[in-house]
Design a protein around this motif. Structure first.
Motif, mmCIF file in Angstrom:
data_model
loop_
_atom_site.group_PDB
_atom_site.id
_atom_site.type_symbol
_atom_site.label_atom_id
_atom_site.label_comp_id
_atom_site.label_asym_id
_atom_site.label_seq_id
_atom_site.Cartn_x
_atom_site.Cartn_y
_atom_site.Cartn_z
ATOM 1 N N MET A 143 0.831 -1.202 0.151
ATOM 2 C CA MET A 143 0.015 -0.073 -0.144
ATOM 3 C C MET A 143 1.045 1.201 0.084
ATOM 4 S SD MET A 143 -3.335 0.628 -0.012
ATOM 5 C CE MET A 143 -4.204 -0.451 0.468
ATOM 6 N N LEU A 144 2.062 1.232 0.617
ATOM 7 C CA LEU A 144 2.844 2.245 0.890
ATOM 8 C C LEU A 144 3.479 2.787 -0.567
ATOM 9 C CD1 LEU A 144 3.962 4.284 3.129
ATOM 10 C CD2 LEU A 144 5.751 2.701 3.363
ATOM 11 N N SER A 145 3.795 1.780 -1.378
ATOM 12 C CA SER A 145 4.316 1.860 -2.494
ATOM 13 C C SER A 145 3.197 2.053 -3.669
ATOM 14 C CB SER A 145 4.814 0.416 -3.205
ATOM 15 O OG SER A 145 5.993 0.192 -2.209
ATOM 16 N N ASN A 146 2.179 1.476 -3.599
ATOM 17 C CA ASN A 146 1.290 1.652 -4.781
ATOM 18 C C ASN A 146 0.019 2.700 -4.445
ATOM 19 O OD1 ASN A 146 2.286 -0.525 -6.178
ATOM 20 N ND2 ASN A 146 0.988 -1.857 -5.121
ATOM 21 N N ASP A 147 -0.283 3.053 -3.232
ATOM 22 C CA ASP A 147 -1.123 3.969 -2.885
ATOM 23 C C ASP A 147 -0.888 4.751 -1.537
ATOM 24 O OD1 ASP A 147 -3.512 5.474 -2.671
ATOM 25 O OD2 ASP A 147 -4.872 3.982 -2.594
ATOM 26 N N PRO A 148 0.208 5.462 -1.523
ATOM 27 C CA PRO A 148 0.787 6.086 -0.244
ATOM 28 C C PRO A 148 -0.013 6.730 0.460
ATOM 29 C CG PRO A 148 1.828 7.032 -2.145
ATOM 30 C CD PRO A 148 1.054 5.726 -2.721
ATOM 31 N N ASP A 149 -1.244 7.197 0.000
ATOM 32 C CA ASP A 149 -2.110 8.307 0.842
ATOM 33 C C ASP A 149 -2.856 7.534 1.672
ATOM 34 O OD1 ASP A 149 -1.111 10.561 -0.033
ATOM 35 O OD2 ASP A 149 -2.601 10.666 -1.579
ATOM 36 N N ARG A 150 -2.898 6.039 1.453
ATOM 37 C CA ARG A 150 -3.569 4.878 2.405
ATOM 38 C C ARG A 150 -2.648 4.205 3.394
ATOM 39 N NH1 ARG A 150 -7.358 1.097 -0.470
ATOM 40 N NH2 ARG A 150 -7.783 0.483 1.651
ATOM 41 N N ALA A 151 -1.734 4.633 3.284
ATOM 42 C CA ALA A 151 -0.664 4.122 4.277
ATOM 43 C C ALA A 151 0.077 4.999 5.146
ATOM 44 C CB ALA A 151 0.312 3.204 3.653
ATOM 45 N N CYS A 152 0.086 4.787 6.419
ATOM 46 C CA CYS A 152 0.911 5.894 7.403
ATOM 47 C C CYS A 152 1.558 4.979 8.442
ATOM 48 C CB CYS A 152 0.015 6.843 7.584
ATOM 49 S SG CYS A 152 -1.062 6.142 8.950
ATOM 50 N N LEU A 166 -11.339 7.896 11.961
ATOM 51 C CA LEU A 166 -11.891 6.592 11.622
ATOM 52 C C LEU A 166 -11.438 6.069 10.475
ATOM 53 C CD1 LEU A 166 -15.726 7.224 12.829
ATOM 54 C CD2 LEU A 166 -13.847 6.685 14.368
ATOM 55 N N ALA A 167 -10.086 6.494 10.099
ATOM 56 C CA ALA A 167 -9.874 6.168 8.801
ATOM 57 C C ALA A 167 -9.056 4.600 9.040
ATOM 58 C CB ALA A 167 -8.987 7.083 8.370
ATOM 59 N N VAL A 168 -8.421 4.112 10.129
ATOM 60 C CA VAL A 168 -7.844 2.918 10.249
ATOM 61 C C VAL A 168 -8.515 1.666 9.954
ATOM 62 C CG1 VAL A 168 -6.060 1.789 11.649
ATOM 63 C CG2 VAL A 168 -6.194 4.390 11.716
ATOM 64 N N ILE A 227 4.919 1.456 14.851
ATOM 65 C CA ILE A 227 3.425 1.538 14.684
ATOM 66 C C ILE A 227 3.186 2.038 13.193
ATOM 67 C CG2 ILE A 227 3.591 3.921 15.611
ATOM 68 C CD1 ILE A 227 0.610 3.684 16.681
ATOM 69 N N ALA A 228 2.326 1.391 12.422
ATOM 70 C CA ALA A 228 1.802 1.645 11.198
ATOM 71 C C ALA A 228 0.248 1.492 11.059
ATOM 72 C CB ALA A 228 2.693 1.241 10.155
ATOM 73 N N ALA A 229 -0.227 1.815 9.809
ATOM 74 C CA ALA A 229 -1.797 1.659 9.622
ATOM 75 C C ALA A 229 -1.990 1.716 8.137
ATOM 76 C CB ALA A 229 -2.589 2.592 10.391
ATOM 77 N N ILE A 230 -2.831 0.672 7.818
ATOM 78 C CA ILE A 230 -3.457 0.552 6.438
ATOM 79 C C ILE A 230 -4.699 1.379 6.586
ATOM 80 C CG2 ILE A 230 -4.164 -0.827 4.423
ATOM 81 C CD1 ILE A 230 -2.378 -3.037 5.641
ATOM 82 N N LEU A 231 -5.213 2.340 5.635
ATOM 83 C CA LEU A 231 -6.233 3.187 5.867
ATOM 84 C C LEU A 231 -7.504 2.891 4.964
ATOM 85 C CD1 LEU A 231 -4.329 6.560 6.326
ATOM 86 C CD2 LEU A 231 -4.984 5.063 7.852
ATOM 87 N N ARG A 232 -8.670 3.026 5.395
ATOM 88 C CA ARG A 232 -10.016 2.868 4.420
ATOM 89 C C ARG A 232 -9.923 3.818 3.316
ATOM 90 N NH1 ARG A 232 -12.166 2.309 9.815
ATOM 91 N NH2 ARG A 232 -12.873 0.362 10.299
#
Length: 380
Positions: A286-295, A308-310, A364-369
């Motif tokens: 996700m960080l590589s392909n859609d970085p706005d949905r990973a943090c 409420l995005a996690v 700590i990291a997250a994949i976002l909705r």
């Protein structure tokens, strides 16, 4: 972990009596026991006694006694299979005064009692995992390259190194070629002995042999030939459980490549170790392909959770070992909040390679909705 007795209330005080039965259980205990808790166990104390001898000399005598200490420090020795709990004694005893420091050593098959003022949801989750007999990964890995071999056992939460074999092997070219075959054969003999000693097919689901080049194939042939010649029943009866995987080296960092291999993942797909690998891979994809949905990083993940995005939270267990109670409570509440909003939370063991990777990325990291492009504007 064998749970002998439970006596606690959710989010309230209480105690649990338990007996660790394998090295993973000691790791679970390490994650359960925190400063401020108390632990009661049978221990050995040495005391000076006056012998009736002409010299009047004093000897040390071992005294077995039950002690309860208020925890101040915890040390986990995974190679020695011991958990050391340091704290002040709070149980009346003729050999150790109240308030005197003592170190309890928790070992396999020795029961102990853990008391907490608050059994929160995280502690209860760890306890549930520890007492679940189906949660074991049970994977043996032999990493090799010419002259070096290492055997690892990958459990639910701990990867332990069981053997390291190093042999000097002459080059295959020039005058030294005459000694090459005999040196390689001797190396394989030593690896086979270690393999038989540490790989128990009554426990492991599969044994993986990984190496660069053809070392794994050569040893696999040697292993099967020796098994037939010497009637090594554990190898003969379980040869279908032995899998060959290409790795870049015989060193520990190549464990990551083993756990990534589809043939291995298919066998251990329902284990915690495999789940961690999958989730971390999803995050990096996700960080590589859609970085706005990973943090990653505490601040970015906290803001994402407030919105409420996690969708998936990734945390190392080290964050819950923080001696600062408010910090620990913050992460417990974060896990509850993510689950409460329909997300998933994965606690990574820093005793596995995937947990080590996540620790290097702040822990700590997250994949976002949904995308949160403005997170980049917030200081880490």
């Amino acid at each position: 972990m064998k749970i002998v007795r439970r006596d606690y209330t959710h989010n309230g005080p209480g105690s649990v009596k338990m007996t660790p039965v394998d090295s993973d259980d000691l790791w679970f205990a390490y994650n359960l026991i925190l400063p401020g808790d108390s632990v009661m166990a049978v221990t050995v104390r040495y005391r000076k006694v006056l012998r009736e001898m002409a010299s009047g000399s004093r000897d040390a005598e071992r005294v077995k006694l039950k002690l309860e200490v208020r925890v101040e420090g915890i040390e986990y020795d995974k190679e020695g299979g011991v958990l050391r709990i340091r704290g002040k004694n709070i149980l009346e005893n003729e050999h150790v005064k109240i308030g005197q420091f003592h170190t309890l050593e928790l070992e396999l098959h020795r029961p102990f009692v853990l008391r907490k003022q608050v059994w929160d949801s995280l502690a209860l989750e760890v306890l549930k995992q520890a007492s679940d007999p189906t949660a074991s990964a049970d994977l043996a890995v032999l990493l090799m390259q010419e002259g070096l071999a290492q055997i690892f056992l990958v459990g639910r939460s701990v990867t332990t190194s069981r053997a390291r074999i190093e042999t000097s092997i002459p080059r295959k070219h020039g005058p030294a070629i005459a000694g090459y075959d005999s040196a390689l054969n001797k190396f394989f003999q030593n690896v086979l002995q270690a393999f038989l000693k540490h790989v128990d097919f009554n426990v492991v689901r599969c044994a993986v042999i990984g190496s660069p080049g053809f070392t794994k194939d050569q040893f696999h042939r040697y292993l099967l030939l020796e098994a037939e010649k010497k009637e090594l029943r554990p190898i003969i009866e379980n040869k279908s459980k032995i899998i060959l995987v290409h790795t870049s080296s015989g060193y520990k960092h190549s464990l990551r490549e083993v756990l990534d291999a589809p043939s291995v993942m298919n066998i251990i797909k329902d284990t915690k170790a495999a789940e961690e690998v999958r989730v971390l891979k999803d995050f990096y994809d996700m960080l590589s392909n859609d970085p706005d949905r990973a943090c990653y990083g505490p601040k970015h993940v906290e803001v994402a959770n407030e919105r409420l995005a996690v969708q998936t939270l990734l945390l190392t267990d080290d964050l819950f070992r923080n001696a600062d109670v408010p910090t620990r409570r913050k992460y417990v509440d974060l896990v509850k909040s993510v689950k409460g909003s329909g997300g998933k939370a994965h606690i990574f063991s820093t005793m596995h390679s995937s947990g080590e990777q996540l620790a290097q990325l702040t822990g700590i990291a997250a994949i976002l909705r949904f995308p949160l492009p403005d997170l980049d504007d917030i200081e880490m």
